[in-house]
Design a protein around this motif. Structure first.
Motif, PDB file in Angstrom:
ATOM      1  N   GLN A   1       0.849  -1.193   0.000  1.00  0.00           N
ATOM      2  CA  GLN A   1       0.000   0.000   0.000  1.00  0.00           C
ATOM      3  C   GLN A   1       0.880   1.236   0.000  1.00  0.00           C
ATOM      4  O   GLN A   1       1.976   1.238   0.567  1.00  0.00           O
ATOM      5  N   THR A   2       0.398   2.309  -0.645  1.00  0.00           N
ATOM      6  CA  THR A   2       1.077   3.600  -0.585  1.00  0.00           C
ATOM      7  C   THR A   2       0.043   4.697  -0.349  1.00  0.00           C
ATOM      8  O   THR A   2      -1.073   4.634  -0.871  1.00  0.00           O
ATOM      9  N   ASP A   3       0.415   5.712   0.427  1.00  0.00           N
ATOM     10  CA  ASP A   3      -0.417   6.901   0.627  1.00  0.00           C
ATOM     11  C   ASP A   3       0.438   8.131   0.375  1.00  0.00           C
ATOM     12  O   ASP A   3       1.574   8.216   0.871  1.00  0.00           O
ATOM     13  N   VAL A   4      -0.097   9.094  -0.381  1.00  0.00           N
ATOM     14  CA  VAL A   4       0.601  10.344  -0.652  1.00  0.00           C
ATOM     15  C   VAL A   4      -0.189  11.483  -0.013  1.00  0.00           C
ATOM     16  O   VAL A   4      -1.365  11.667  -0.294  1.00  0.00           O
ATOM     17  N   VAL A   5       0.474  12.248   0.868  1.00  0.00           N
ATOM     18  CA  VAL A   5      -0.162  13.379   1.545  1.00  0.00           C
ATOM     19  C   VAL A   5       0.541  14.660   1.137  1.00  0.00           C
ATOM     20  O   VAL A   5       1.762  14.791   1.301  1.00  0.00           O
ATOM     21  N   PHE A   6      -0.221  15.617   0.595  1.00  0.00           N
ATOM     22  CA  PHE A   6       0.276  16.960   0.299  1.00  0.00           C
ATOM     23  C   PHE A   6      -0.019  17.832   1.519  1.00  0.00           C
ATOM     24  O   PHE A   6      -1.158  17.886   1.985  1.00  0.00           O
ATOM     25  N   TRP A   7       1.011  18.539   2.005  1.00  0.00           N
ATOM     26  CA  TRP A   7       0.831  19.349   3.212  1.00  0.00           C
ATOM     27  C   TRP A   7       0.361  20.745   2.831  1.00  0.00           C
ATOM     28  O   TRP A   7       1.060  21.485   2.159  1.00  0.00           O
TER      29      TRP A   7
END
Length: 230
Positions: A125-131
């Motif tokens: 699994q991968t998660d990408v979070v933009f701050w």
């Protein structure tokens, strides 16, 4: 046992000249990837929450879909598939789907963070979070104090593919990006990196050699030549 890794993209704040000796390629492969999924191409589903709060970034979903398409059409046996909307606003510990979203908080000097769950050499699994807290995002053309959604998304999706930071500062997978910088096209080093993992699209080619078994004179009205196929 499943393991977890975080990779962040910082802001490039220093200017200088660094001369070092680099190998013939700059890309760096992560020790895990999606090859175990199989398929032609290997396909990874991505879910997106287009919840950026900046009015300068109204088309964040389209920008991220464009970044997905850039990796999908790089010539490798790999493709992203936009699988639909997700309501998450931060990385979610092993929820069995790959999410991209904005978060109103911050993570030090990071613009975005890619979290990877893996087991052995397989990405699970991968998660990408933009701050969104300290930074202003743009989906058309960023000004000097904004960051381009598609450029940063392209970099983070490179981590999802299985690439670490490149040693070349002109590659998308270079470790940092500047305010106002637009980099929506892959470099040759980025392309070589994804192909090094997944091979070229369409699979291996077949080479056929025709070896004549003798000398034959073919009349003008036609005829045939015996051959061996190897």
């Amino acid at each position: 046992m499943n393991r977890y890794q975080i990779i962040s993209l910082p802001v490039l704040v220093c200017i200088g000249l660094l001369i070092i000796s680099l190998p013939g390629y700059g890309y760096v492969l992560e020790p895990f990837n999606w090859l175990y999924l199989g398929g032609s191409p290997v396909t990874v589903n991505m879910y997106v929450n287009p919840n950026c709060s900046d009015p300068t970034a109204p088309d964040e979903l389209a920008s991220l879909q464009s970044a997905m398409n850039t990796w999908s059409t790089a010539g490798a046996n790999f493709a992203f598939n936009y699988a639909g909307y997700t309501g998450v606003t931060n990385f979610t510990y092993y929820n069995f789907q790959n999410d991209m979203c904005w978060n109103s908080g911050s993570s030090g000097g990071a613009l975005a963070t890619t979290s990877i769950w893996y087991s052995g050499g397989n990405i699970l699994q991968t998660d990408v979070v933009f701050w969104d807290g300290p930074w202003t995002w743009n989906t058309s053309w960023p000004s000097w104090n904004q960051f381009d959604v598609e450029s940063v998304g392209l970099h983070e999706l490179g981590h999802v593919v299985g690439l670490d930071h490149s040693q070349y500062n002109w590659a998308v997978m270079w470790y940092a990006i500047s305010l106002g910088e637009v980099q929506r096209d892959l470099s040759s080093d980025d392309v070589n990196g994804i192909i090094a993992i997944y091979g070229t699209s369409g699979g291996p080619s077949l080479t056929v050699t025709l070896t004549p078994t003798g000398t034959v004179t073919v009349p003008s009205y036609g005829g045939s030549i015996p051959y061996d196929l190897t």
